[in-house]
Design an enzyme around this catalytic site. Structure first.
Site, short mmCIF file in Angstrom:
data_model
loop_
_atom_site.label_atom_id
_atom_site.label_comp_id
_atom_site.label_asym_id
_atom_site.label_seq_id
_atom_site.Cartn_x
_atom_site.Cartn_y
_atom_site.Cartn_z
N ASP A 43 35.45 39.27 47.39
CA ASP A 43 36.48 38.73 48.27
C ASP A 43 37.35 39.82 48.87
O ASP A 43 37.67 39.79 50.06
CB ASP A 43 37.33 37.72 47.49
N PHE A 74 39.24 33.92 50.36
CA PHE A 74 37.98 33.57 51.03
C PHE A 74 36.94 33.07 50.04
O PHE A 74 36.04 32.33 50.42
CB PHE A 74 37.47 34.75 51.85
N ASP A 75 37.03 33.46 48.78
CA ASP A 75 36.19 32.82 47.76
C ASP A 75 36.52 31.33 47.70
O ASP A 75 35.63 30.48 47.67
CB ASP A 75 36.45 33.45 46.39
N VAL A 76 37.82 31.02 47.63
CA VAL A 76 38.23 29.62 47.55
C VAL A 76 37.80 28.87 48.81
O VAL A 76 37.27 27.75 48.74
CB VAL A 76 39.76 29.53 47.35
N GLY A 114 34.13 28.27 48.83
CA GLY A 114 33.81 27.21 47.87
C GLY A 114 34.03 25.83 48.47
O GLY A 114 33.22 24.92 48.29
#
Length: 399
Positions: A155, A183-185, A188
């Protein structure tokens, strides 16, 4: 067998008590770290049976500590409730066979290995599709499966390369990352949305498909008005501290004892602000009468507002502005945010699991009126459900 019967059977086998909208859906979760586990946890909250396939060493985030709760990393606990863990070494033929059986029986497979990384294990999309023609297969990477396939998908790298860090921080200071792996969240959530759409499509057509997602694309989409400024307006956004490129005042402003966020998003709200501050004549000034003019003349307007705000504390102004209907907010720490949600009746904290193993976490943000989410299972220990998953695989697939 009906969908209701399928859901009931899976719940009986795997010990889920809920009746969420995804009850009966089996998800093979070959992900680790954050983007994939966050996606699959949200779907598990909604009733899906999620089988978390881990290496014997476990998800990397099990070692991301401190903070800890009862010896476990709170990072891992944050995104892995309601799942069943099976420990498999994909380099072991017997374990690989079990992985193939899980993929063959799953409705959805989610993985975030490096692009092409599962091909040698015959767990890439084409191989799994051969075992399970209707499978919905979601791949998550950092920079896609084309020119960026060899770039590590962290991320922080995406925050830097997407441009987010270039617009975060003081105008004359260094670029800053966001306080979370944003950006991971985001990826997801995009993955979860794509899976739900693909499940709907499969219900209508009987056809599965491959979903290909990456953090970089999610980042550019999630930068919304900032990327639009460039692609549609030819403007390259710059760091503005807490300022907004299109709105003023729309940022924290100093009061007599600290900052208060003030958000005047239109001309009416600006007039409300000025009335509350005791300067009703300011909106009549041509320099400040419209949002465009306020943006152009923000450095002339700022000292006028700060002079009035300095006469009271942030708490006092919060009460005054709030009572006048103006959007405003104090700046709180995480503890304050959770406590405010509790005061507002949002019930932010839930406990997953039962008995001696109950782990607090933040509730799923979706409230369903007819098919509520549930929090039956605490985040699993490595391989905790290995025997249970193997027993399920050995059972009749139709029962």
């Amino acid at each position: 067998m009906t969908d209701t019967q399928t859901a009931a059977t899976l719940n009986d086998v795997f010990g889920r008590a809920g009746t969420g909208p995804l009850s009966g859906v089996v998800i093979a979760d070959f992900t680790r770290i954050l983007a994939g586990p966050y996606c699959t946890m949200l779907l598990a909250d909604m009733g899906a049976t999620v089988i978390k396939v881990e290496s014997p060493a476990g998800d990397d985030t099990r070692t991301w500590r401190p903070p800890l709760r009862d010896g476990e990393a709170t990072y891992y606990l944050a995104v892995n409730r309601n799942k069943h863990s099976i420990a498999l070494d994909l380099k072991d033929e017997d374990d690989l066979r079990v992985a193939h059986e899980i993929a063959a029986r799953a409705d959805v497979l989610v993985q975030n290995f490096k692009p092409g990384g599962l091909a040698s294990f015959r767990l890439d999309y084409e191989s799994v599709k051969g075992l399970n023609p209707e499978v919905i297969y979601a791949s998550i990477s950092g920079f896609g499966s084309k020119g960026g396939k060899d770039l590590p998908g962290y991320d922080l790298l995406v925050q830097g390369m997407s441009g987010l860090m270039s617009i975060t921080g003081d105008q004359d200071g260094s670029p800053y990352k966001a306080g979370i792996a944003v950006f991971d969240v985001m990826t997801g959530m995009h993955t979860g949305m794509g899976i739900l759409a693909a499940l709907h499509h499969r219900t209508a057509t009987g056809k599965g498909q491959h979903l290909d997602l990456n953090l970089m694309s999610s980042a550019l989409s999630g930068l919304v008005n900032q990327t639009s400024a460039y692609v549609a307006g030819g403007v390259v956004p710059k760091r503005m501290g807490n300022g907004h490129p299109s709105l003023f005042p729309y940022e924290p402003l100093e009061t007599g004892d600290g900052e208060l966020i003030i958000a005047a998003g239109n001309d009416r709200q600006f007039r409300t602000l000025c009335d509350a501050l005791g300067i009703p004549e300011v909106p009549a000034d041509e320099r400040f009468a419209t949002m465009n003019n306020r943006n152009a003349n923000r450095e002339e307007l700022r000292p006028i507002l700060l002079e009035r705000l300095a006469k009271r504390t942030a708490r006092e102004w919060f009460e005054v502005l709030r009572s006048s209907g103006l959007p405003c907010a104090p700046i709180q720490d995480i503890k304050g945010g959770v406590e405010l949600a509790e005061e507002l009746g949002l019930d932010p904290v839930v406990n997953s699991g039962s008995g001696d193993r109950r782990v607090p976490g933040i509730r799923n943000p979706v409230d369903f009126s007819a098919t509520p989410v549930s929090y039956d299972l605490a985040p699993p220990h490595v391989g905790e459900s290995s025997a249970l998953v193997r027993a399920w695989l050995e059972s009749d697939p139709e029962h």
